[in-house]
Design a protein around this motif. Sequence first.
Motif, PDB file in Angstrom:
ATOM      1  N   GLY A   1       0.804  -1.211   0.000  1.00 22.96           N
ATOM      2  CA  GLY A   1       0.000   0.000   0.000  1.00 22.96           C
ATOM      3  C   GLY A   1       0.838   1.262   0.000  1.00 22.96           C
ATOM      4  O   GLY A   1       0.381   2.327  -0.420  1.00 22.96           O
ATOM      5  N   SER A   2       2.076   1.145   0.432  1.00 18.76           N
ATOM      6  CA  SER A   2       2.968   2.311   0.512  1.00 18.76           C
ATOM      7  C   SER A   2       3.587   2.672  -0.846  1.00 18.76           C
ATOM      8  O   SER A   2       4.378   3.616  -0.920  1.00 18.76           O
ATOM      9  N   ILE A   3       3.251   1.964  -1.898  1.00 25.57           N
ATOM     10  CA  ILE A   3       3.856   2.222  -3.214  1.00 25.57           C
ATOM     11  C   ILE A   3       3.613   3.659  -3.666  1.00 25.57           C
ATOM     12  O   ILE A   3       4.464   4.263  -4.319  1.00 25.57           O
ATOM     13  N   ASN A   4       2.479   4.234  -3.302  1.00 24.56           N
ATOM     14  CA  ASN A   4       2.199   5.603  -3.718  1.00 24.56           C
ATOM     15  C   ASN A   4       3.172   6.593  -3.073  1.00 24.56           C
ATOM     16  O   ASN A   4       3.598   7.554  -3.707  1.00 24.56           O
ATOM     17  N   ASP A   5       3.553   6.332  -1.817  1.00 25.73           N
ATOM     18  CA  ASP A   5       4.554   7.181  -1.157  1.00 25.73           C
ATOM     19  C   ASP A   5       5.894   7.100  -1.901  1.00 25.73           C
ATOM     20  O   ASP A   5       6.569   8.110  -2.097  1.00 25.73           O
ATOM     21  N   VAL A   6       6.260   5.895  -2.315  1.00 29.57           N
ATOM     22  CA  VAL A   6       7.495   5.689  -3.080  1.00 29.57           C
ATOM     23  C   VAL A   6       7.432   6.478  -4.388  1.00 29.57           C
ATOM     24  O   VAL A   6       8.380   7.178  -4.758  1.00 29.57           O
ATOM     25  N   LEU A   7       6.304   6.380  -5.084  1.00 22.14           N
ATOM     26  CA  LEU A   7       6.153   7.093  -6.361  1.00 22.14           C
ATOM     27  C   LEU A   7       6.225   8.606  -6.163  1.00 22.14           C
ATOM     28  O   LEU A   7       6.855   9.309  -6.959  1.00 22.14           O
ATOM     29  N   ASP A   8       5.580   9.104  -5.106  1.00 21.38           N
ATOM     30  CA  ASP A   8       5.623  10.545  -4.834  1.00 21.38           C
ATOM     31  C   ASP A   8       7.050  11.017  -4.584  1.00 21.38           C
ATOM     32  O   ASP A   8       7.470  12.064  -5.095  1.00 21.38           O
ATOM     33  N   LYS A   9       7.809  10.248  -3.818  1.00 23.67           N
ATOM     34  CA  LYS A   9       9.195  10.623  -3.516  1.00 23.67           C
ATOM     35  C   LYS A   9      10.074  10.558  -4.766  1.00 23.67           C
ATOM     36  O   LYS A   9      10.920  11.427  -4.985  1.00 23.67           O
TER      37      LYS A   9
END
Length: 193
Positions: A155-163
């Motif tokens: 679920g944290s993939i979006n945080d990775v993409l944002d960074k």
Amino acid sequence: MEENHLFPVFFKLNHLHVLVVGGGNIGHEKVNALLENCPTANIIVVATWFLPELTELAKQAPNLELIQKAFSCGDLLGKDLAIAATNDHELNRQIWESAKCSKVLINVADTPELCDFYLGSIVQKGSLKIAISTNGKSPTVAKRLKQVLQEAIPGSINDVLDKLHVIRDRLKGDFTEKVKQLNHITEVLVKKD
């Protein structure tokens, strides 16, 4: 061994005009899939009747219009994509022929040989979207793969993409240099322990 020669694309449905012909279960399924991926998609559904669920969906979707009438060739004017979603094979073929004459890309539900494109299974976590195609051979396998990927992607993939987006905007150099730097940074995503 047969290969899949489909070219995957992601349409900006809020910039295009989509015609769906059929107001029953198949039409509802197709419209729902389009709206799940783009809630502001521009969709016109033409049918002689509509499922109550489709009528309710139209009340919630700002750019979904239901037109109660029989299909005619004129319905394709100004459309970019069409989906024949009736349970009448003869009518679906007529819609396909009209779309081909009008140079409108068409998907005929459950008839791969009459499709210019398929609506694949979609895995989405935030900004990450993965489309799965079996070349029209087995939607069930695509559905199972969707389940596996949905569970496997954190679920944290979006945080990775944002960074990574922030990092990409800060990188210096030409395109080739930026790609090289991003490849180095993201190497950890595919590294095996």
